[in-house]
Design an enzyme around this catalytic site. Structure first.
Site, PDB file in Angstrom:
ATOM      1  N   SER A 162       0.858  -1.188   0.000  1.00 26.99           N
ATOM      2  CA  SER A 162       0.000   0.000   0.000  1.00 26.99           C
ATOM      3  C   SER A 162       0.886   1.227   0.000  1.00 26.99           C
ATOM      4  CB  SER A 162      -0.900   0.008   1.245  1.00 26.99           C
ATOM      5  OG  SER A 162      -1.556   1.250   1.385  1.00 26.99           O
ATOM      6  N   TYR A 175      -2.604  -1.164  10.190  1.00 29.00           N
ATOM      7  CA  TYR A 175      -2.628  -1.408   8.748  1.00 29.00           C
ATOM      8  C   TYR A 175      -1.381  -0.840   8.074  1.00 29.00           C
ATOM      9  CZ  TYR A 175      -4.546  -1.718   4.008  1.00 29.00           C
ATOM     10  OH  TYR A 175      -4.753  -2.010   2.680  1.00 29.00           O
TER      11      TYR A 175
END
Length: 278
Positions: A162, A175
């Site tokens: 990400s 995350y």
């Protein structure tokens, strides 16, 4: 020359919006695709849509955190399609228990009567869930399916990192940390497998509207939330990504055009990770 045709591709998290689009693209290029998902019906729905277009695909139930489940999935893929040539580790996600309520800490929040989650309230089990789902959920499929590649000394692994692996986003420490771990693991595994013909790379999507984040980024009316507006303001291309925006990079990483590329994480984020905010 299409170097993906006839290859066996395994995609974890294949029932989701982004990964189902990737599965359809690779099947359209002639690959035989196994869609792995925790929910068998989701996997089979994607596979059915591919078959209706003339592609080859099967839906397989698999829990990326359960080695026995992955071994069963591996056996099914080998029986129906053959040994894995390309593994796309698409399973992942966040959890509310690994998320703070506010982007910045305010000492007054400790005395607040509101239902707030400060840094000090983060649930270790929530943090562990996020790390397991993203990192362990990438490592275990590599252990199972890369064995097919090692025996033939050829194969490709594409992980999903990400853009917050480059610079962490506010509110989501679990995350952000888990995706940073995937980028690091991608480098490690690329070196580890470099002598046996296996390339390992990662894609780092920016902000894509999915069912997981839609309510965070858009209102019921379709208007952007405050966080959604902030994201667009910090994305030089001034839009969210679409699933189709991932396909060119995916095809390149899965084909011979990237034959000398391994250990890299490629941002696909409309310039978000390059923008300083000024």
């Amino acid at each position: 020359m299409n170097t993906i045709e006839h290859k066996v591709v395994v995609i974890t998290g294949g029932g989701g919006v982004l990964c189902s689009t990737m599965a359809s693209q690779l099947a359209g290029l002639g690959a035989k695709v196994a869609i792995l998902d925790l929910k068998k019906e989701n996997a089979e729905q994607v596979a059915k849509a591919i078959r209706q277009k003339g592609g080859q695909a099967i839906g397989v139930e698999a829990n990326v955190l359960d080695k026995k489940s992955l071994l069963a999935a591996h056996a099914e893929v080998n029986t129906q399609l053959g040994p894995c040539d390309i593994l796309v580790n698409g399973a992942g996600g966040n959890h509310p228990k690994g998320t703070t309520s506010k982007p910045y800490f305010d000492p007054n929040d400790l005395e607040s009567t509101e239902e707030l989650t400060t840094f000090f309230d983060l649930d270790p089990e929530g943090i562990k869930f996020v790390f397991d789902l993203n990192f362990i959920g990438t490592l275990l499929p590599c252990q199972i399916f890369a064995q097919d590649m090692v025996t033939r000394q050829a194969g490709i692994i594409v992980n999903i990192s990400s853009m917050n692996a480059f610079t962490p986003l506010t509110k989501i420490p679990a995350y952000s940390g888990a995706k940073a771990a995937i980028s690091n693991f991608t480098q490690w595994l690329a070196v580890h497998f470099s002598k046996v013909g296996i390339r390992v790379n990662a894609m780092a999507p920016g902000f894509f509207l999915t069912e997981q984040n839609r309510r965070l980024l858009t209102e019921e009316s379709g208007d952007l939330t405050a966080r959604g507006n902030t994201i667009i303001d910090h994305t030089p291309m001034s839009r969210f990504g679409t699933p189709e925006d991932l396909l060119g990079t995916l095809e390149w990483l899965c084909g011979d055009g990237s034959a000398f590329v391994t250990g890299v994480t490629i941002p696909i984020d409309g310039g978000f990770s390059a923008f300083s905010g000024v």
